[in-house]
Design a protein around this motif. Structure first.
Motif, PDB file in Angstrom:
ATOM      1  N   ASP A   1     -27.453 -36.668  38.496  1.00  0.00           N
ATOM      2  CA  ASP A   1     -26.651 -37.284  39.399  1.00  0.00           C
ATOM      3  C   ASP A   1     -25.187 -37.099  39.045  1.00  0.00           C
ATOM      4  OD1 ASP A   1     -25.701 -38.947  41.221  1.00  0.00           O
ATOM      5  OD2 ASP A   1     -27.434 -40.703  41.016  1.00  0.00           O
ATOM      6  N   ASP A   2     -24.704 -36.120  39.766  1.00  0.00           N
ATOM      7  CA  ASP A   2     -23.394 -36.053  39.499  1.00  0.00           C
ATOM      8  C   ASP A   2     -22.517 -37.169  40.070  1.00  0.00           C
ATOM      9  OD1 ASP A   2     -23.912 -33.865  38.149  1.00  0.00           O
ATOM     10  OD2 ASP A   2     -23.122 -32.165  39.836  1.00  0.00           O
ATOM     11  N   ALA A   3     -22.665 -37.605  41.434  1.00  0.00           N
ATOM     12  CA  ALA A   3     -22.018 -38.915  41.848  1.00  0.00           C
ATOM     13  C   ALA A   3     -22.108 -40.160  41.114  1.00  0.00           C
ATOM     14  CB  ALA A   3     -22.611 -39.162  43.225  1.00  0.00           C
ATOM     15  N   LEU A   4     -23.047 -40.420  40.341  1.00  0.00           N
ATOM     16  CA  LEU A   4     -23.313 -41.556  39.581  1.00  0.00           C
ATOM     17  C   LEU A   4     -22.170 -41.383  38.308  1.00  0.00           C
ATOM     18  CD1 LEU A   4     -24.858 -43.994  38.147  1.00  0.00           C
ATOM     19  CD2 LEU A   4     -26.298 -42.278  36.931  1.00  0.00           C
TER      20      LEU A   4
ATOM     21  N   LEU B   1     -16.645 -39.644  34.932  1.00  0.00           N
ATOM     22  CA  LEU B   1     -16.989 -38.227  34.651  1.00  0.00           C
ATOM     23  C   LEU B   1     -16.862 -37.514  35.727  1.00  0.00           C
ATOM     24  CD1 LEU B   1     -19.834 -39.182  32.063  1.00  0.00           C
ATOM     25  CD2 LEU B   1     -17.527 -38.193  31.442  1.00  0.00           C
ATOM     26  N   PRO B   2     -15.708 -37.068  36.103  1.00  0.00           N
ATOM     27  CA  PRO B   2     -15.710 -36.012  37.236  1.00  0.00           C
ATOM     28  C   PRO B   2     -16.420 -34.600  37.131  1.00  0.00           C
ATOM     29  CG  PRO B   2     -13.664 -36.101  36.024  1.00  0.00           C
ATOM     30  CD  PRO B   2     -14.279 -37.159  35.691  1.00  0.00           C
ATOM     31  N   GLN B   3     -16.739 -34.416  35.916  1.00  0.00           N
ATOM     32  CA  GLN B   3     -17.641 -33.086  35.800  1.00  0.00           C
ATOM     33  C   GLN B   3     -18.685 -33.649  34.760  1.00  0.00           C
ATOM     34  OE1 GLN B   3     -17.006 -30.295  36.946  1.00  0.00           O
ATOM     35  NE2 GLN B   3     -14.989 -30.831  38.080  1.00  0.00           N
ATOM     36  N   ASN B   4     -19.714 -33.075  35.181  1.00  0.00           N
ATOM     37  CA  ASN B   4     -21.165 -33.531  34.236  1.00  0.00           C
ATOM     38  C   ASN B   4     -21.090 -32.965  32.969  1.00  0.00           C
ATOM     39  OD1 ASN B   4     -23.777 -34.136  33.349  1.00  0.00           O
ATOM     40  ND2 ASN B   4     -24.597 -34.238  35.326  1.00  0.00           N
ATOM     41  N   PRO B   5     -21.037 -33.792  31.867  1.00  0.00           N
ATOM     42  CA  PRO B   5     -20.767 -32.928  30.564  1.00  0.00           C
ATOM     43  C   PRO B   5     -22.371 -33.069  29.870  1.00  0.00           C
ATOM     44  CG  PRO B   5     -20.448 -35.575  30.298  1.00  0.00           C
ATOM     45  CD  PRO B   5     -20.938 -35.153  32.049  1.00  0.00           C
ATOM     46  N   VAL B   6     -23.169 -33.096  30.577  1.00  0.00           N
ATOM     47  CA  VAL B   6     -24.691 -33.074  29.756  1.00  0.00           C
ATOM     48  C   VAL B   6     -24.878 -31.729  29.615  1.00  0.00           C
ATOM     49  CG1 VAL B   6     -26.843 -33.486  29.986  1.00  0.00           C
ATOM     50  CG2 VAL B   6     -25.283 -35.387  30.763  1.00  0.00           C
ATOM     51  N   ARG B   7     -25.182 -31.107  28.748  1.00  0.00           N
ATOM     52  CA  ARG B   7     -25.458 -29.691  28.360  1.00  0.00           C
ATOM     53  C   ARG B   7     -27.063 -29.495  28.224  1.00  0.00           C
ATOM     54  NH1 ARG B   7     -21.740 -29.185  30.283  1.00  0.00           N
ATOM     55  NH2 ARG B   7     -19.544 -28.751  29.608  1.00  0.00           N
TER      56      ARG B   7
END
Length: 294
Positions: free
Chosen positions: A161-164, A170-176
């Motif tokens: 959920d990038d919007a969340l 966190l404008p960029q999703n950092p999850v790898r």
């Protein structure tokens, strides 16, 4: 078929916890624990001093490179109404002993809040981790999420959920990458529409009565190309709703060209799927360490 969560015998669970705590000191020596760090400013109007906190477990040895150790943010389960990071100190210790900085978080529980607020808390904890983990020896460019049960559903939201995340710094999703340990809540929209198990009404306490919210908080409907990789570990004797939704999630990932490793552990029920993480050579750690590059 049974509903999501049946209480395990209290005596069995307490006995397991006693055994875990009895040997914790031996495992604690290679790691350093920083306890009860607030990840939400105390000045925030919704700040909760008991739930907006996290623990960081760091290896005592310096990282082998300047970037730092990989990081795993772990989210506990508890049917969205119970649970605490303090139950899972053994996970923090085991990860730190194996070259991973572990972040174990609390989040607000239902009632009085609902799952959207819980997901927001997890996003805020993730933002804190990216912004601060360097000082604990972690690499902010290598942050992974992990969860068991309800925590697995929340971890999946962080990965999809990038919007969340954008709403919480966190404008960029950092999850790898995302490690799913017998995750619940991946598809609460279907689950709450069907209501086919006795006692299912209780899940409207955390999810409310609006089907639009059920769908919004179900990560399966957010699958898209370019997401971080997932790995699944499912108990062979877990609840049908968990194995079913996890299988559908895996199939949707495969359909977009992103197959996810999916391991069924024979004989394992739902609670033992997290208790087995007491042993550092557990199959879940083996897959996790490979994913994070520890």
């Amino acid at each position: 078929m049974r509903r999501f969560f049946l209480l395990t015998p209290v005596a069995l669970l307490l006995a397991a916890i006693v055994i875990i705590l009895a040997t914790e000191y031996v495992v604690a020596r290679p790691s350093h624990r920083t306890k009860d760090v607030a990840y939400v400013p105390a000045s925030a109007p919704d700040f909760d001093k008991e739930r907006h906190i996290l623990d960081v477990y760091s290896p005592k040895k310096a990282a082998p490179n300047a970037a730092g150790y990989p990081v795993v943010l772990f989210i506990h389960g508890g049917s969205w109404t119970s649970g605490s990071k303090n139950i899972y100190t053994f996970i923090g210790r085991r990860l730190a002993k194996q070259g991973v900085v572990a972040v174990l978080i609390n989040y607000r529980l239902a009632p009085p809040v609902h799952v959207p607020e819980q997901a927001a808390d997890c996003a805020r904890a993730l933002a804190w981790t990216v912004q601060n983990i360097k000082q604990y020896g972690g690499d902010p460019a290598r942050v992974f999420v992990m969860g068991h049960s309800a925590g697995g559903g929340l971890a999946a939201l962080l990965a999809t959920d990038d919007a969340l995340l954008a709403a919480h710094g966190l404008p960029q999703n950092p999850v790898r990458g995302a490690i799913m340990d017998d995750p619940a809540g991946l598809d609460m929209y279907s689950y709450l529409k069907e209501m086919k198990y006795e006692g299912d009404e209780k899940y409207k306490v955390p999810f409310g009565n609006d089907p639009a919210v059920w769908k919004q908080q179900s990560a399966i409907y957010k699958i898209k190309a370019g997401m971080p990789p997932f790995i699944f570990y499912i108990g062979g004797e877990t609840y049908p709703s968990i194995s079913g939704s996890s299988g559908r999630f895996r199939d949707r990932l495969k359909a977009i060209g992103q197959p996810a490793p999916y391991t069924i552990i024979p004989g394992r029920h739902h609670i033992p799927m997290v208790l087995q993480l007491y042993w550092k050579d557990n199959i879940i750690y083996q897959g996790l360490l490979k994913m994070v590059g520890a």
